[in-house]
Scaffold this active site. Sequence first.
Site, mmCIF file in Angstrom:
data_model
loop_
_atom_site.group_PDB
_atom_site.id
_atom_site.type_symbol
_atom_site.label_atom_id
_atom_site.label_comp_id
_atom_site.label_asym_id
_atom_site.label_seq_id
_atom_site.Cartn_x
_atom_site.Cartn_y
_atom_site.Cartn_z
ATOM 1 N N LYS A 184 0.816 -1.220 0.000
ATOM 2 C CA LYS A 184 0.000 0.000 0.000
ATOM 3 C C LYS A 184 0.847 1.268 0.000
ATOM 4 C CE LYS A 184 -3.937 1.909 2.552
ATOM 5 N NZ LYS A 184 -4.894 1.548 3.629
ATOM 6 N N ASP B 281 -5.988 6.590 13.895
ATOM 7 C CA ASP B 281 -5.888 5.245 13.314
ATOM 8 C C ASP B 281 -4.445 4.744 13.416
ATOM 9 O OD1 ASP B 281 -5.705 2.982 11.713
ATOM 10 O OD2 ASP B 281 -6.955 3.788 10.107
HETATM 11 P P1 ADP Z 1 -3.493 -1.815 9.090
HETATM 12 O O1 ADP Z 1 -4.612 -0.835 9.118
HETATM 13 O O2 ADP Z 1 -2.138 -1.161 9.130
HETATM 14 O O3 ADP Z 1 -3.605 -2.799 7.992
HETATM 15 P P2 ADP Z 1 -4.553 -3.093 11.516
HETATM 16 O O4 ADP Z 1 -5.496 -2.037 11.867
HETATM 17 O O5 ADP Z 1 -5.098 -4.414 11.151
HETATM 18 O O6 ADP Z 1 -3.491 -2.643 10.441
HETATM 19 O O7 ADP Z 1 -3.551 -3.269 12.766
HETATM 20 C C1 ADP Z 1 -2.594 -4.256 12.792
HETATM 21 C C2 ADP Z 1 -1.703 -4.055 13.999
HETATM 22 O O8 ADP Z 1 -2.500 -4.108 15.184
HETATM 23 C C3 ADP Z 1 -0.647 -5.125 14.146
HETATM 24 O O9 ADP Z 1 0.598 -4.522 14.437
HETATM 25 C C4 ADP Z 1 -1.133 -5.934 15.328
HETATM 26 O O10 ADP Z 1 -0.054 -6.519 16.056
HETATM 27 C C5 ADP Z 1 -1.816 -4.870 16.145
HETATM 28 N N1 ADP Z 1 -2.764 -5.409 17.118
HETATM 29 C C6 ADP Z 1 -3.838 -6.202 16.882
HETATM 30 N N2 ADP Z 1 -4.460 -6.523 18.026
HETATM 31 C C7 ADP Z 1 -3.763 -5.913 19.029
HETATM 32 C C8 ADP Z 1 -3.898 -5.867 20.451
HETATM 33 N N3 ADP Z 1 -4.873 -6.523 21.090
HETATM 34 N N4 ADP Z 1 -2.991 -5.132 21.160
HETATM 35 C C9 ADP Z 1 -1.992 -4.480 20.534
HETATM 36 N N5 ADP Z 1 -1.810 -4.489 19.198
HETATM 37 C C10 ADP Z 1 -2.682 -5.194 18.454
HETATM 38 MG MG MG Z 2 -6.136 0.280 8.643
#
Ligand code: ADP
Ligand code: MG
Length: 591
Positions: free
Chosen positions: A72, A173
């Site tokens: 991305k 975000d």
């Molecule tokens: P993106 O929008 O960048 O694709 P996401 O919103 O899916 O990503 O976020 C992914 C990140 O969130 C990863 O680094 C993951 O380790 C972290 N993450 C997911 N659940 C938790 C949690 N319970 N506590 C801390 N970090 C988390």
């Molecule tokens: Mg995202």
Amino acid sequence: MNTSEKIIGIDLGTTNSVLAVIQNGVPTLLPINGQRLLPSLVGISPAGEVLVGTPARNQWVVAPDRTVRSIKRKMGRGELVTMAGKSYTPQEISAFILREIKQGAEAALGYPVRRAVITVPAYFTEVQRQATIEAGEIAGLAVERIINEPTASALAYGYGLDTDQHLRMLVYDLGGGTFDISIIELNYGVVEVLATAGDNFLGGDDFDERLANMLADEFMEAHDIDLRQDHQAWARLLRVAEETKIELSAAPFATANLEFIARDLQHKPLHIIREVSRYEFEALIGDLLDRTITCIDQALGDAKLTAADIDRVLLVGGSTRIPAVWDLVSVRLEREPHLEIDPDAAVALGAAVQAGIIAGEDINAILVDVTPFSLGIEAAEFGITGHLQIDMFIPIIRRNNTVPVQKSQLFVTMFPSQDKIQIKVYQGESPIASQNVLLGEFMAEELQPNRPDGLTEVTVNFQLDINGILDATVTERKTGKKTSAQLKASRQRLSLEEIAQSQAKLDVVYGDSRGEMEFSPLDDMVQIVDPGVAVLLDRAQKTLARPDLDGEMAAEIAGVVMDIHRATADSNNEKIEEYCDRLIDLLLEVE
Ligand code: ADP
Ligand code: MG
């Protein structure tokens, strides 16, 4: 509705991609290959097969040259990437991911899908948006609309569905590799982006790396082996660091467990079994989280707004589950941010809402069951002045958390030799425990100290189910011994009037017996050996029980009493004498 009209909502994320649709009027996630989140990685297996999602993620560790991640960031940049010796445009790599999502949707829905709404960051340029549309087309999807991720988050929360709404929102975000702040304004059905800020290279991956580096440093220190030099060991470290980080969002401690991570010179296997505290983890990433707050300031400045101008704060992205994020953001923006909708699903759910609007579907708001009150326990703390603050309410599960939910927090006894603690569970929002509703209390007894200073650490765990049943458990750190109680949380929200009435009622009770209430903990809290001191403390306690005692004076006396207990615990006779003299002066003043 004709099923061929169905439009799917896609959050095409840097780290994870998510799929959602409107089902029976409700925005719903659809699993892709059985998983809520599809890791946004693409790879080519040694056999020449295309891998998307978790298999690609697993391969990336061992074969980064055959695998692509975070595509991305390259969208619309006209730069090619190489995968297994062949070059691809970013649109093509993204198309692999979108194709997987399209197939996932078809498998889940049972009919062909051709149309989609895809989200992009608010700061994406026209070129980047165009590239995203092209990726969709390559994957066989007609991209009906590209919408901004913060707008999608707002839609997921139901904001903007009502056209007579005027709201300013700040969307924070924090994902895996990127951090975006957007300030948007909903103005009677029109969404305007007032400002964006952020950091394209800040997110959960960095937190994993900090933790992995800490473990690697410690291993280096102990065994003189640098795990960072060993590709697979490092990959395992990163993976375990992420798991540990995720556990720490719900618990005060988590153990990073890496067996057979290396071998020493004698070929003896070496392991890492390292307990990490939330506190330690937060310190590791503190400067990174502070940077996100600087970005908030920048976005507010660019929009020429102050915190008071913001009506809603939404937390989205998986990393906002880290409790410190909530704390920092709520302090900076002076309000409680919203985290009720699954932060890693919010954007996709909002895309589904937009898709449903375009397809002409009826849409109901997303129903989330939340706890209307914070739940926590009473605690005392030595303030910066060294004086004791008592009757403090420490929330463990915060208001507006989705249920079921489980959270735990660490507490420490006040004094060495203290072998029991009383857990008083309250429900409410006042920082003063006794002004909240007492749900129940129980004792954890025969505690065994685990710290060098003779204090005992315990974890208090709250588990709240959808029926409002709260299981509270105290676990002693040294022995793991548990003491539990089951309580019933009130799920009904009181009216302001009822709250005022209850507060007035409590104030009366509080006024009547304040001294006693504040001081009852002392009874089980300390043992004073010197009879002279004990007599003086007894006198202080009687004074504190007087209903007519001025509040400030009471606090002062209580503080000195605690100082005496502390000095006693330290066996510091000089200090004991000094504080006793002070206490005598204070008592003379009021008696
Ligand atoms: P993106 O929008 O960048 O694709 P996401 O919103 O899916 O990503 O976020 C992914 C990140 O969130 C990863 O680094 C993951 O380790 C972290 N993450 C997911 N659940 C938790 C949690 N319970 N506590 C801390 N970090 C988390
Ligand atoms: Mg995202």
